[in-house]
Design a protein around this motif. Structure first.
Motif, PDB file in Angstrom:
ATOM      1  N   SER A 114     -19.952   3.541  -2.685  1.00  0.00           N
ATOM      2  CA  SER A 114     -18.986   3.103  -1.672  1.00  0.00           C
ATOM      3  C   SER A 114     -17.638   3.793  -1.870  1.00  0.00           C
ATOM      4  O   SER A 114     -16.959   4.118  -0.895  1.00  0.00           O
ATOM      5  CB  SER A 114     -18.825   1.582  -1.702  1.00  0.00           C
ATOM      6  N   MET A 115     -17.247   4.047  -3.114  1.00  0.00           N
ATOM      7  CA  MET A 115     -15.985   4.753  -3.371  1.00  0.00           C
ATOM      8  C   MET A 115     -16.057   6.197  -2.867  1.00  0.00           C
ATOM      9  O   MET A 115     -15.099   6.704  -2.274  1.00  0.00           O
ATOM     10  CB  MET A 115     -15.645   4.737  -4.864  1.00  0.00           C
ATOM     11  N   ILE A 116     -17.168   6.846  -3.093  1.00  0.00           N
ATOM     12  CA  ILE A 116     -17.336   8.219  -2.614  1.00  0.00           C
ATOM     13  C   ILE A 116     -17.326   8.247  -1.089  1.00  0.00           C
ATOM     14  O   ILE A 116     -16.723   9.126  -0.471  1.00  0.00           O
ATOM     15  CB  ILE A 116     -18.634   8.841  -3.186  1.00  0.00           C
ATOM     16  N   ALA A 117     -17.973   7.261  -0.467  1.00  0.00           N
ATOM     17  CA  ALA A 117     -17.993   7.203   0.997  1.00  0.00           C
ATOM     18  C   ALA A 117     -16.591   6.970   1.556  1.00  0.00           C
ATOM     19  O   ALA A 117     -16.238   7.512   2.606  1.00  0.00           O
ATOM     20  CB  ALA A 117     -18.933   6.100   1.464  1.00  0.00           C
ATOM     21  N   MET A 118     -15.777   6.188   0.880  1.00  0.00           N
ATOM     22  CA  MET A 118     -14.406   5.940   1.352  1.00  0.00           C
ATOM     23  C   MET A 118     -13.489   7.131   1.083  1.00  0.00           C
ATOM     24  O   MET A 118     -12.572   7.389   1.846  1.00  0.00           O
ATOM     25  CB  MET A 118     -13.824   4.690   0.675  1.00  0.00           C
ATOM     26  N   MET A 119     -13.714   7.855   0.006  1.00  0.00           N
ATOM     27  CA  MET A 119     -12.840   8.960  -0.359  1.00  0.00           C
ATOM     28  C   MET A 119     -13.175  10.247   0.398  1.00  0.00           C
ATOM     29  O   MET A 119     -12.350  11.154   0.463  1.00  0.00           O
ATOM     30  CB  MET A 119     -12.930   9.235  -1.869  1.00  0.00           C
ATOM     31  N   GLY A 120     -14.373  10.350   0.956  1.00  0.00           N
ATOM     32  CA  GLY A 120     -14.772  11.541   1.668  1.00  0.00           C
ATOM     33  C   GLY A 120     -13.822  11.934   2.777  1.00  0.00           C
ATOM     34  O   GLY A 120     -13.345  13.089   2.806  1.00  0.00           O
ATOM     35  N   PRO A 121     -13.477  11.059   3.703  1.00  0.00           N
ATOM     36  CA  PRO A 121     -12.552  11.437   4.781  1.00  0.00           C
ATOM     37  C   PRO A 121     -11.149  11.744   4.263  1.00  0.00           C
ATOM     38  O   PRO A 121     -10.451  12.584   4.830  1.00  0.00           O
ATOM     39  CB  PRO A 121     -12.524  10.200   5.684  1.00  0.00           C
ATOM     40  N   ILE A 122     -10.725  11.109   3.208  1.00  0.00           N
ATOM     41  CA  ILE A 122      -9.388  11.334   2.662  1.00  0.00           C
ATOM     42  C   ILE A 122      -9.299  12.736   2.054  1.00  0.00           C
ATOM     43  O   ILE A 122      -8.283  13.412   2.188  1.00  0.00           O
ATOM     44  CB  ILE A 122      -9.025  10.260   1.617  1.00  0.00           C
ATOM     45  N   LEU A 123     -10.334  13.190   1.434  1.00  0.00           N
ATOM     46  CA  LEU A 123     -10.327  14.497   0.776  1.00  0.00           C
ATOM     47  C   LEU A 123     -10.652  15.635   1.728  1.00  0.00           C
ATOM     48  O   LEU A 123     -10.774  16.780   1.305  1.00  0.00           O
ATOM     49  CB  LEU A 123     -11.312  14.495  -0.399  1.00  0.00           C
ATOM     50  N   GLY A 124     -10.777  15.364   2.982  1.00  0.00           N
ATOM     51  CA  GLY A 124     -10.971  16.432   3.949  1.00  0.00           C
ATOM     52  C   GLY A 124     -12.403  16.657   4.357  1.00  0.00           C
ATOM     53  O   GLY A 124     -12.684  17.388   5.288  1.00  0.00           O
ATOM     54  N   GLY A 125     -13.319  16.061   3.666  1.00  0.00           N
ATOM     55  CA  GLY A 125     -14.711  16.193   4.072  1.00  0.00           C
ATOM     56  C   GLY A 125     -15.005  15.144   5.124  1.00  0.00           C
ATOM     57  O   GLY A 125     -14.296  14.191   5.305  1.00  0.00           O
ATOM     58  N   GLY A 126     -15.983  15.327   5.815  1.00  0.00           N
ATOM     59  CA  GLY A 126     -16.325  14.338   6.819  1.00  0.00           C
ATOM     60  C   GLY A 126     -17.638  14.661   7.456  1.00  0.00           C
ATOM     61  O   GLY A 126     -18.187  15.740   7.300  1.00  0.00           O
ATOM     62  N   MET A 127     -18.135  13.737   8.146  1.00  0.00           N
ATOM     63  CA  MET A 127     -19.408  13.918   8.835  1.00  0.00           C
ATOM     64  C   MET A 127     -19.088  14.396  10.251  1.00  0.00           C
ATOM     65  O   MET A 127     -18.255  13.824  10.926  1.00  0.00           O
ATOM     66  CB  MET A 127     -20.184  12.620   8.846  1.00  0.00           C
ATOM     67  N   TYR A 128     -19.718  15.455  10.691  1.00  0.00           N
ATOM     68  CA  TYR A 128     -19.459  15.992  12.033  1.00  0.00           C
ATOM     69  C   TYR A 128     -20.572  15.608  12.960  1.00  0.00           C
ATOM     70  O   TYR A 128     -21.677  15.526  12.711  1.00  0.00           O
ATOM     71  CB  TYR A 128     -19.318  17.521  11.980  1.00  0.00           C
TER      72      TYR A 128
END
Length: 128
Positions: A114-128
């Motif tokens: 859950s932490m990785i899923a929350m930090m993904g958008p913050i670090l610039g990665g994201g699902m397109y």
């Protein structure tokens, strides 16, 4: 009252009759009487020395990765050993400890996911 009957029948305290018949209310059944508390049925309790040695082995956890792995292997060894050197109560404790370790690992994996899923958008990665 039961003790008086046993003494009248010539039985000593702790000895049980082989079978006893009960009747009443239109039914009858037989029960094998075995003493619930028998001195030879008890296991010796875990001594203070055994517990201190058990927890002293836990000090190997001080070594970062290898120590934790070695301690879990030791817990598995005690929990699953068929060796009479370890009392049953200590084996049951280790089995419960392994269950708690497994629960902790599952909670840790869920939390990290859950932490990785929350930090993904913050670090610039994201699902397109």
């Amino acid at each position: 009252m039961e003790e008086d009957k046993n003494q009248q029948n010539g039985q000593k305290m702790g000895e049980a009759q082989e079978r006893q018949t009960y009747e009443g209310n239109g039914f009858s059944y037989q029960v094998e009487n075995k003493p619930i508390l028998s001195p030879e049925g008890y296991e010796k309790p875990v001594s203070m020395k055994q517990w201190l040695l058990f927890w002293a082995v836990g000090l190997i956890n001080v070594i970062p990765f290898i120590g934790s792995l070695a301690y879990i292997v030791f817990i598995f060894y005690v929990a699953l050993a068929k060796n009479p050197k370890f009392p049953v109560s200590m084996q049951n404790f280790c089995k419960a400890y392994l269950i708690l370790i497994a629960i902790g690992i599952v909670i840790g994996v869920v939390f990290m996911g859950s932490m990785i899923a929350m930090m993904g958008p913050i670090l610039g990665g994201g699902m397109y």
